[in-house]
Write a protein that holds these residues in place. Structure first.
Motif, PDB file in Angstrom:
ATOM      1  N   GLU A  58     -16.292  -4.369  -2.565  1.00  0.00           N
ATOM      2  CA  GLU A  58     -16.420  -5.748  -3.029  1.00  0.00           C
ATOM      3  C   GLU A  58     -15.488  -6.654  -2.249  1.00  0.00           C
ATOM      4  N   PRO A  59     -15.965  -7.839  -1.855  1.00  0.00           N
ATOM      5  CA  PRO A  59     -15.071  -8.782  -1.166  1.00  0.00           C
ATOM      6  C   PRO A  59     -13.903  -9.180  -2.061  1.00  0.00           C
ATOM      7  N   GLY A  60     -12.742  -9.369  -1.449  1.00  0.00           N
ATOM      8  CA  GLY A  60     -11.555  -9.713  -2.216  1.00  0.00           C
ATOM      9  C   GLY A  60     -10.765  -8.515  -2.674  1.00  0.00           C
ATOM     10  N   THR A  61     -11.231  -7.312  -2.343  1.00  0.00           N
ATOM     11  CA  THR A  61     -10.520  -6.089  -2.713  1.00  0.00           C
ATOM     12  C   THR A  61      -9.456  -5.767  -1.668  1.00  0.00           C
ATOM     13  N   ARG A  62      -8.284  -5.410  -2.122  1.00  0.00           N
ATOM     14  CA  ARG A  62      -7.215  -4.914  -1.243  1.00  0.00           C
ATOM     15  C   ARG A  62      -6.886  -3.482  -1.645  1.00  0.00           C
ATOM     16  N   LEU A  63      -6.924  -2.567  -0.685  1.00  0.00           N
ATOM     17  CA  LEU A  63      -6.618  -1.167  -0.922  1.00  0.00           C
ATOM     18  C   LEU A  63      -5.288  -0.813  -0.279  1.00  0.00           C
ATOM     19  N   LEU A  64      -4.492  -0.031  -0.976  1.00  0.00           N
ATOM     20  CA  LEU A  64      -3.231   0.481  -0.451  1.00  0.00           C
ATOM     21  C   LEU A  64      -3.293   1.998  -0.432  1.00  0.00           C
ATOM     22  N   ILE A  65      -3.011   2.587   0.723  1.00  0.00           N
ATOM     23  CA  ILE A  65      -2.931   4.038   0.884  1.00  0.00           C
ATOM     24  C   ILE A  65      -1.508   4.337   1.326  1.00  0.00           C
ATOM     25  N   CYS A  66      -0.813   5.228   0.618  1.00  0.00           N
ATOM     26  CA  CYS A  66       0.608   5.400   0.917  1.00  0.00           C
ATOM     27  C   CYS A  66       1.085   6.817   0.637  1.00  0.00           C
ATOM     28  N   SER A  67       2.144   7.206   1.335  1.00  0.00           N
ATOM     29  CA  SER A  67       2.831   8.455   1.042  1.00  0.00           C
ATOM     30  C   SER A  67       3.818   8.217  -0.096  1.00  0.00           C
ATOM     31  N   ASP A  68       4.370   9.309  -0.640  1.00  0.00           N
ATOM     32  CA  ASP A  68       5.261   9.150  -1.787  1.00  0.00           C
ATOM     33  C   ASP A  68       6.613   8.566  -1.398  1.00  0.00           C
ATOM     34  N   GLY A  69       6.858   8.384  -0.106  1.00  0.00           N
ATOM     35  CA  GLY A  69       8.064   7.689   0.306  1.00  0.00           C
ATOM     36  C   GLY A  69       8.091   6.251  -0.179  1.00  0.00           C
ATOM     37  N   LEU A  70       6.918   5.675  -0.435  1.00  0.00           N
ATOM     38  CA  LEU A  70       6.847   4.328  -1.001  1.00  0.00           C
ATOM     39  C   LEU A  70       7.024   4.367  -2.513  1.00  0.00           C
ATOM     40  N   THR A  71       6.287   5.254  -3.181  1.00  0.00           N
ATOM     41  CA  THR A  71       6.301   5.268  -4.644  1.00  0.00           C
ATOM     42  C   THR A  71       7.587   5.844  -5.222  1.00  0.00           C
ATOM     43  N   LYS A  72       8.379   6.537  -4.409  1.00  0.00           N
ATOM     44  CA  LYS A  72       9.705   6.958  -4.865  1.00  0.00           C
ATOM     45  C   LYS A  72      10.654   5.768  -5.002  1.00  0.00           C
ATOM     46  N   GLU A  73      10.402   4.728  -4.207  1.00  0.00           N
ATOM     47  CA  GLU A  73      11.343   3.602  -4.146  1.00  0.00           C
ATOM     48  C   GLU A  73      10.860   2.357  -4.868  1.00  0.00           C
ATOM     49  N   LEU A  74       9.545   2.234  -5.092  1.00  0.00           N
ATOM     50  CA  LEU A  74       9.001   1.033  -5.726  1.00  0.00           C
ATOM     51  C   LEU A  74       8.162   1.398  -6.936  1.00  0.00           C
ATOM     52  N   LEU A  76      -6.170  -3.407  -5.544  1.00  0.00           N
ATOM     53  CA  LEU A  76      -5.788  -4.696  -6.109  1.00  0.00           C
ATOM     54  C   LEU A  76      -7.005  -5.609  -6.088  1.00  0.00           C
ATOM     55  N   VAL A  77      -7.425  -6.061  -7.265  1.00  0.00           N
ATOM     56  CA  VAL A  77      -8.549  -6.995  -7.387  1.00  0.00           C
ATOM     57  C   VAL A  77      -8.172  -8.053  -8.408  1.00  0.00           C
ATOM     58  N   GLY A  78      -8.250  -9.320  -8.011  1.00  0.00           N
ATOM     59  CA  GLY A  78      -7.940 -10.395  -8.940  1.00  0.00           C
ATOM     60  C   GLY A  78      -6.539 -10.330  -9.496  1.00  0.00           C
ATOM     61  N   GLY A  79      -5.599  -9.816  -8.713  1.00  0.00           N
ATOM     62  CA  GLY A  79      -4.224  -9.716  -9.160  1.00  0.00           C
ATOM     63  C   GLY A  79      -3.914  -8.497 -10.008  1.00  0.00           C
ATOM     64  N   SER A 108       5.190   0.335  -9.795  1.00  0.00           N
ATOM     65  CA  SER A 108       3.885  -0.309  -9.639  1.00  0.00           C
ATOM     66  C   SER A 108       4.022  -1.829  -9.666  1.00  0.00           C
ATOM     67  N   TYR A 109       5.009  -2.329 -10.409  1.00  0.00           N
ATOM     68  CA  TYR A 109       5.239  -3.774 -10.455  1.00  0.00           C
ATOM     69  C   TYR A 109       5.718  -4.284  -9.096  1.00  0.00           C
ATOM     70  N   GLY A 110       6.600  -3.522  -8.469  1.00  0.00           N
ATOM     71  CA  GLY A 110       7.074  -3.904  -7.141  1.00  0.00           C
ATOM     72  C   GLY A 110       5.975  -3.843  -6.106  1.00  0.00           C
ATOM     73  N   ILE A 111       5.157  -2.809  -6.183  1.00  0.00           N
ATOM     74  CA  ILE A 111       4.041  -2.669  -5.242  1.00  0.00           C
ATOM     75  C   ILE A 111       3.087  -3.848  -5.385  1.00  0.00           C
ATOM     76  N   ARG A 112       2.759  -4.191  -6.633  1.00  0.00           N
ATOM     77  CA  ARG A 112       1.853  -5.325  -6.864  1.00  0.00           C
ATOM     78  C   ARG A 112       2.438  -6.612  -6.306  1.00  0.00           C
ATOM     79  N   HIS A 113       3.730  -6.808  -6.486  1.00  0.00           N
ATOM     80  CA  HIS A 113       4.384  -8.029  -6.011  1.00  0.00           C
ATOM     81  C   HIS A 113       4.148  -8.232  -4.518  1.00  0.00           C
ATOM     82  N   PHE A 114       4.327  -7.192  -3.732  1.00  0.00           N
ATOM     83  CA  PHE A 114       4.192  -7.335  -2.288  1.00  0.00           C
ATOM     84  C   PHE A 114       2.729  -7.363  -1.835  1.00  0.00           C
ATOM     85  N   LEU A 115       1.847  -6.713  -2.583  1.00  0.00           N
ATOM     86  CA  LEU A 115       0.424  -6.783  -2.230  1.00  0.00           C
ATOM     87  C   LEU A 115      -0.146  -8.157  -2.530  1.00  0.00           C
TER      88      LEU A 115
END
Length: 262
Positions: free
Chosen positions: A197-213, A139-142, A215-222
């Motif tokens: 780069e400063p301001g970068t947020r990285l998400l590392i996840c198992s498929d237990g997250l992506t089965k339920e959310l 996630l960079v700049g939204g 990409s729009y939902g993931i972005r919302h919480f990040l």
């Protein structure tokens, strides 16, 4: 389930060329509502951050994911590592799995995905690696971007134009992966280098997250999470609230500052 490292609100790494990278991170894992055992494992210990999702039965999957993160954690505390170190860790993890007799006749295996702080052409870089269908996002700049490509049957169908991305999420073969660490085979990770780069947020996840959310939902919480621990907590809670059909593991890493030598 093996958890190596936890959260860190402010950690500074000095690279060999004198540059410094300041980051923070948080990791959370949950068994979910339908599983009896958590076969996910993670390592959150600079310079390596990774999630492994075990398979092959309770004992086998748990052991396989633990073997991978334990080997990767041996590089914890170094300023940087490279692809040879990651390759060696995965190769040794497969050997560790093969030494355990009686886990299953077919062997054990796991996905793995993550990022490692390294250098490319003298510049700080994240080395993104993956085998299987666990994922890394940036996630960079939204703007949210998936950095890894799933090694799965449905991804191959998407690539061939036979199904859409939306159809892939509900496909009956969505759990079938085409590449793993283990099962008596040499691990073959995909690699990708991205700038630190400063301001970068990285998400590392198992498929237990992506089965339920989505990409729009993931972005919302990040975007909404002020700190990595808040974002990680909200993501896991949302996955559980949407069904929690699988083990879910989330690791959020923020780059706070990058200072290059004068």
């Amino acid at each position: 389930m093996t958890q190596i490292g936890s959260g860190n609100v402010r950690h500074r790494v000095t690279l060999p060329d004198g540059a410094t990278v300041t980051m923070s991170w948080a990791a959370i894992t949950d068994t979910g509502h339908r599983r009896e055992v958590n076969e996910d494992s993670y390592v959150a210990q600079a310079p390596v951050f990774a999630v492994a999702d075990g398979m092959g039965g309770h004992a086998a999957g748990d052991f396989a994911s633990a073997a991978v993160v334990t080997r990767l954690a041996e590089y914890g505390g170094r300023p940087v590592i490279g692809t040879p170190e990651i390759d060696d860790a995965l190769r040794l993890a497969v050997q560790d799995m093969d030494r355990v007799v009686g886990v299953t006749d077919e062997g054990s295996g796991t996905t793995v995905t993550g990022v490692a702080l390294g250098e490319v052409a003298g510049e700080p870089a994240w080395l993104v690696f993956n085998i299987g269908d666990s994922r890394v996002y940036r996630l960079v700049g939204g703007v949210l971007e998936q950095l890894t490509v799933d090694h799965s049957v449905v991804q191959e169908l998407v690539d061939a134009g036979q199904i859409t991305r939306d159809e892939a999420d509900t496909h009956p073969h969505s759990n079938v992966i085409t590449r793993a660490v283990g099962f008596h085979e040499a691990p073959v990770p995909d690699y990708r280098a991205i700038a630190v780069e400063p301001g970068t947020r990285l998400l590392i996840c198992s498929d237990g997250l992506t089965k339920e959310l989505t990409s729009y939902g993931i972005r919302h919480f990040l975007v909404g999470g002020q700190k990595p621990e808040r974002a990680a907590h909200d993501l896991v809670e949302a996955a559980l609230g949407n069904g929690g059909r699988d083990n879910v593991t989330v690791l959020v890493v923020d780059v706070l500052a990058v200072t290059r030598p004068a």
